[in-house]
Design an enzyme around this catalytic site. Structure first.
Site: not given
Length: 545
Positions: A379, A515, A517
């Protein structure tokens, strides 16, 4: 199909681990072949955590459908296969907002709008809606029993138990059983008082999860059962463990899933926890270790980067290495210089908002690029890598993002709606597209270039990842940056937006606007994090030669 509900509450102190306990129980029930989901009910008055400080609240977890939710939903997705959505998390603020909107529309036909029944009915409706289509729904009530904020939620679940029937509802209460070193024993009185507090509002717990730094002895569990009116087999000891992935096995070994299945009259096979046993084995038997520096601005609360930290650990599991994470304040890089980044095997810059510490992140990206250190930008971590490359390689002095310098000469990153064309005119994108005004949220497609590193890592030409950002790469200035050597490795499904960049003449330099994750799990890992940790190991070996 009848849906069964397990309501999870906490007592004595906060941060007992209700979310982990609920997720672990859900993992066991899922391993028995049941269709399970988990909901989180937050008592705070914010409509959602999207605008809350990460230092106060921790990270904002983004679901596939673009909801900004509590970080506990990240735990849920890491433990079970069911994907969370906006139906899995709501707050007091959201409930009051909905009720007040209905009142203004006249939906209540002039009635006096009250906590009971209007607020409690709204809570019940949302819980029932979130539970549709599942065999078992775990509903975690945020906060601690006794908090004034939690009362409407507790009243709502009390009513649900009556309306749905006790044969399809269970109350599971987490409580602290502290060890008193002076007395040399654990103390059960706080648990008794916590249950008494629950009883005063009409809830009799069916299961007690006793949190302690050690196993609660059988005689103390019998005492708790007697005084709290709970069957002895439903008093579960949950001691501190060195890995949260051991908790499903710990709960199963005490027969918690059997007790629940019998209570709900569910006929299902024994739980197969072999996948979790494999995770525990990988975690306990590493072949090496790496040190990865994470340069951010919210490092005083590691929970602000919870999913990133977990995803790095998952990357370690897939490479059989222990990942040591060094949290570095980006402002320290500004004041003390890049020397503090020495001896790292890799560098990661996570997402964030605001100008504070950004120049430190830009300096970090330059240090990683110039010194051939593996780099993963997420990001804002991609945006600072782009700004750094534009400034120092593409000859675009003072390149920046309009988030930080609105009238900069080279706005290489800008608001989705405010790109400048070659003539200097502001180009406005349609607000009707799925980019959603000023914030781009949720899962979206990305097309990968065939000759890119990420294409090798993912092993697929098209991927779906989750977004949470307002600013995008400015396409109007992209040609000059690409001509200087930066590679655009992935674009949005409509080919309009830059999603991934790479530095080709570098061992491993990848930065993404999304993102990754949020989709990493201990059982499956994630291609980017697995590749990043592998690159860190290889860098370590090169440095050792």
């Amino acid at each position: 199909m009848t849906t069964n509900y397990i309501f999870v509450t906490g007592g004595v102190v906060s941060s007992l681990g209700k979310g982990i306990a609920a997720a672990s129980l859900a993992a066991i029930l899922e391993a028995r072949g049941l269709n399970v989901t988990i909901m989180k009910l937050d008592p705070y008055i914010n409509v959602d955590p999207g605008t809350m400080s990460p230092i106060q609240h921790g990270e904002v977890f983004v679901t596939e459908d673009g909801a900004e939710t509590d970080l506990d939903l990240g735990h849920y997705e890491r433990f079970i296969r069911t994907k969370m959505s906006r139906r899995n998390n709501f707050t007091t603020g959201r409930i009051y907002s909905d009720v007040l909107r209905k009142e203004r529309r006249g939906d209540y036909l002039g009635a006096t709008v009250q906590v009971i029944p209007h607020i409690t009915n709204a809570i019940k409706e949302r819980v029932l809606e979130g539970g549709e289509g599942h065999d078992v729904v775990l509903v975690e009530i945020g906060g601690t029993v006794g908090d004034i904020e939690s009362l409407p939620f507790l009243e709502a679940i009390r009513q649900m138990a009556v309306e749905i029937g006790r044969e399809h509802t269970l109350f599971m209460h987490l409580t602290l059983v502290p060890y008193m070193a002076a007395a040399g024993e654990v103390k059960t009185k706080p648990t008794q008082h916590s249950v008494k507090e629950l009883l005063s509002i009409g809830i009799q717990p069916d299961i007690l999860i006793c949190r302690s730094d050690r196993a609660v002895p059988a005689n103390e569990r019998a005492k708790i059962a007697l005084f709290c009116n709970v069957p002895e087999k439903a008093v579960i000891s949950l001691k501190d463990v060195d890995s949260i992935y051991k908790i499903p096995g710990l709960l199963k070994s005490q027969g918690l899933d059997d007790y629940i299945c019998k209570r709900f009259s569910l006929n299902c096979p024994e739980a197969n926890l072999s996948e979790w046993e494999q995770v525990i084995y990988e975690e306990a038997n590493p072949a090496g270790e790496v040190t990865i520096g994470m340069v951010g601005k919210y490092i005083e609360l590691p929970d602000a980067y919870k999913s990133v930290i977990e995803a790095l650990k998952h990357g370690g599991l897939k490479n059989r290495v222990t990942v040591n994470i060094k949290l570095i304040d980006s402002q320290d890089v500004e004041t003390r210089g890049v020397e503090i980044l020495k001896d790292l095997d890799a560098i990661l810059i996570p997402g964030g908002f605001g100008y504070r510490g950004v120049e430190g992140k830009i300096a970090t990206a330059r240090y990683a690029r110039e010194n051939n250190i593996p780099y993963l930008g997420i990001c804002l971590g991609m945006q600072v890598a782009l700004i750094e490359f534009a400034r120092n390689v593409a000859g675009m002095d003072n390149a920046n993002s309009t988030e930080f310098v609105p009238d900069c000469k080279y706005p290489v990153v800008a608001l989705i709606t405010e790109w400048r064309d070659e003539d200097g005119n502001v180009e406005v994108r349609s607000e009707k597209s799925d980019l959603g005004g000023t914030m781009r949220l949720g899962a979206q497609q990305c097309q990968l270039n065939d000759d890119s590193l990420v294409r090798q890592l993912y092993g697929a030409p098209t991927i779906v990842e989750r977004h949470r950002h307002r600013y995008e790469v400015n396409n109007m200035l992209l040609k000059q940056i690409e001509a200087a050597g930066l590679r655009v490795a992935g674009r949005s499904g409509d080919d309009q937006l830059v999603e991934i960049i790479e530095v080709p003449n570098h061992p491993w330099f990848v930065a993404c606007q999304f993102h990754p994750e949020f989709t990493s799990t201990p059982r499956d890992g994630h291609p980017l994090f697995a590749g990043f940790v592998k690159a860190a190991s290889e860098h370590q070996k090169r440095q050792a030669k």
